[in-house]
Design a protein around this motif. Structure first.
Motif, PDB file in Angstrom:
ATOM      1  N   PRO A   1      15.599 -29.116  -6.971  1.00 25.56           N
ATOM      2  CA  PRO A   1      15.717 -29.019  -7.534  1.00 25.56           C
ATOM      3  C   PRO A   1      14.629 -30.854  -8.086  1.00 25.56           C
ATOM      4  O   PRO A   1      13.603 -30.371  -9.016  1.00 25.56           O
ATOM      5  CB  PRO A   1      16.869 -30.262  -8.641  1.00 25.56           C
ATOM      6  CG  PRO A   1      18.115 -29.777  -7.567  1.00 25.56           C
ATOM      7  CD  PRO A   1      17.385 -28.834  -6.229  1.00 25.56           C
ATOM      8  N   GLU A   2      14.153 -31.404  -6.509  1.00 27.33           N
ATOM      9  CA  GLU A   2      13.297 -32.192  -6.546  1.00 27.33           C
ATOM     10  C   GLU A   2      11.359 -31.303  -6.433  1.00 27.33           C
ATOM     11  O   GLU A   2      10.580 -31.951  -7.325  1.00 27.33           O
ATOM     12  CB  GLU A   2      13.021 -32.936  -5.006  1.00 27.33           C
ATOM     13  CG  GLU A   2      13.274 -33.148  -4.659  1.00 27.33           C
ATOM     14  CD  GLU A   2      14.369 -32.419  -3.720  1.00 27.33           C
ATOM     15  OE1 GLU A   2      14.920 -31.703  -2.718  1.00 27.33           O
ATOM     16  OE2 GLU A   2      15.450 -31.762  -4.267  1.00 27.33           O
TER      17      GLU A   2
ATOM     18  N   GLU B   1      11.153 -30.425 -10.137  1.00 27.68           N
ATOM     19  CA  GLU B   1      10.568 -30.960 -10.792  1.00 27.68           C
ATOM     20  C   GLU B   1       9.206 -31.908 -11.089  1.00 27.68           C
ATOM     21  O   GLU B   1       8.789 -31.971 -11.827  1.00 27.68           O
ATOM     22  CB  GLU B   1      11.791 -32.275 -11.041  1.00 27.68           C
ATOM     23  CG  GLU B   1      12.999 -31.975 -11.681  1.00 27.68           C
ATOM     24  CD  GLU B   1      13.903 -33.363 -11.001  1.00 27.68           C
ATOM     25  OE1 GLU B   1      13.112 -34.251 -10.884  1.00 27.68           O
ATOM     26  OE2 GLU B   1      15.130 -33.321 -11.786  1.00 27.68           O
TER      27      GLU B   1
END
Length: 201
Positions: free
Chosen positions: A135-136, A139
């Motif tokens: 996810p990081e 994003e």
């Protein structure tokens, strides 16, 4: 056409251009660009080739000053190779050149373009898989497409200004290997749509 690494770049002479225009050499050069220093063995494993073949083509790339041996790395007969810093510049299509040089330039241009598209397609295929794109990282991604009507002179100005700004920024990060970092690719494409028509004078 500049290979997307550093602008301005080294202008390739016919000998160097023809020396680069080989499928495996292009793949080796691309791998060193994306992933950093490699050995003939690691390149062979990544590219599905024999180490004898990658060793030969590494020497040819080094002969034309596209790559160099990493000083102080490796042990015994295992050499580490890295891409020579700086970009390379292809002759423009309108430049006078021999048919063989023109064919080499066209091949290198197509391979660079294919590599960029392939990297983006690989990312798109993995984007929704958190095991492959945590996810990081998802994003942090930015994909932008801008469509305009421009003259050749205006497109040149936009290209130059974007490249100047990008170069200033990326130089702050080039050569770093911070904890948690991984290879990334920042692409910038500026080109006319082939099926578009010019505004009449």
């Amino acid at each position: 056409m500049s290979e997307p690494q550093t602008t301005p770049g080294r202008e390739l002479d016919p000998s160097a251009l023809k020396g680069l225009a080989h499928p495996l050499r292009m793949a080796i050069y691309d791998t060193l660009t994306k992933y950093g220093p490699q050995t003939a063995t690691s390149l062979a494993d990544r590219l599905g080739e024999s180490s004898g073949s990658t060793s030969y083509h590494l020497r040819q790339l080094a002969r034309h000053r596209f790559i160099r041996e990493v000083e102080g790395s490796g042990s015994g007969r295992e050499k580490w190779w890295e891409r020579v810093p700086g970009g390379v510049e292809l002759p423009r299509p309108g430049d006078e050149r021999e048919p063989a040089v023109s064919a080499a330039a066209d091949f290198v241009f197509r391979e660079w373009t294919r590599s960029s598209i392939h990297a983006l397609e690989d990312f798109a295929a993995a984007y929704s898989d958190p095991d492959r794109v945590p996810p990081e990282w998802a994003e942090a991604v930015g994909l932008t497409t801008i469509s305009l009507r421009l003259t050749p002179e205006q497109l040149t100005e936009v290209r130059n200004r974007v490249q100047e700004t990008t170069q200033t920024l990326v130089e702050e990060f080039r050569g770093r290997n911070d904890p948690g970092s991984r290879p990334v690719q920042i692409q910038f494409h500026a080109f006319p749509l082939i099926d578009g028509e010019e505004t009449p004078s």
